[in-house]
Design a protein around this motif. Structure first.
Motif, PDB file in Angstrom:
ATOM      1  N   TYR A 235      -3.446  -9.185  -0.053  1.00  0.00           N
ATOM      2  CA  TYR A 235      -2.110  -8.624  -0.294  1.00  0.00           C
ATOM      3  C   TYR A 235      -1.067  -9.334   0.563  1.00  0.00           C
ATOM      4  N   ARG A 236      -1.424  -9.672   1.788  1.00  0.00           N
ATOM      5  CA  ARG A 236      -0.483 -10.404   2.641  1.00  0.00           C
ATOM      6  C   ARG A 236      -0.207 -11.801   2.075  1.00  0.00           C
ATOM      7  N   ALA A 237      -1.236 -12.436   1.511  1.00  0.00           N
ATOM      8  CA  ALA A 237      -1.045 -13.736   0.861  1.00  0.00           C
ATOM      9  C   ALA A 237      -0.139 -13.601  -0.362  1.00  0.00           C
ATOM     10  N   LEU A 238      -0.284 -12.495  -1.078  1.00  0.00           N
ATOM     11  CA  LEU A 238       0.582 -12.226  -2.227  1.00  0.00           C
ATOM     12  C   LEU A 238       2.036 -12.110  -1.776  1.00  0.00           C
ATOM     13  N   LEU A 239       2.276 -11.398  -0.690  1.00  0.00           N
ATOM     14  CA  LEU A 239       3.636 -11.258  -0.173  1.00  0.00           C
ATOM     15  C   LEU A 239       4.186 -12.617   0.271  1.00  0.00           C
TER      16      LEU A 239
END
Length: 138
Positions: free
Chosen positions: A37-41
């Motif tokens: 999810y952090r990579a998505l952000l």
């Protein structure tokens, strides 16, 4: 189109559609999913995009810890970091996942919280990718 891929997921920016697509291929530990999810952000910030399609149909294990973290911590923080863009998240779910949401009071609590209109983000669940895309474009 630009993409980032790991064994468990892919993140694809679609400039032609103006959205980011995250697809998970398998279940993973909560810490791995949080990193995803952090990579998505990070990808959303790089491409300046607030419309996300999250395909979680192959993730059939639901950990309430992740549900609480995404709706209560991650999505609000992502909304702040992407402002002034409106964060709009369409989650593509399998029928089995939708049944778990319906049958688990704890999952239902996190889901209702995330779907509430007063959140700084918009979140909807879908069983059909075409309907999800229509909602994202609406």
């Amino acid at each position: 189109m630009s993409a980032s891929e790991s064994a468990a997921r892919s993140i694809t920016y679609r400039p032609d559609l103006g959205l980011l697509i995250g697809r998970w291929f398998m279940n993973a530990p909560v810490a791995t999913l949080q990193a995803d999810y952090r990579a998505l952000l990070a990808a959303a910030q790089e491409h300046h995009v607030g419309r996300w399609l999250l395909d979680v149909r192959r993730r059939d294990q639901l950990d309430p810890t992740l549900g609480q973290w995404t709706t209560g911590t991650f999505y609000p923080e992502a909304s702040r970091q992407l402002a002034p863009l409106q964060l709009r998240i369409a989650v593509l779910c399998s029928p089995a996942r939708l049944a778990v949401y319906a049958d688990s009071a704890r999952q239902q609590e996190y889901l209702n919280y995330g779907l509430a209109a007063e959140r700084p983000y918009q979140l909807q669940l879908f069983g059909d990718e075409g309907q999800a895309m229509n909602w994202l474009n609406g």
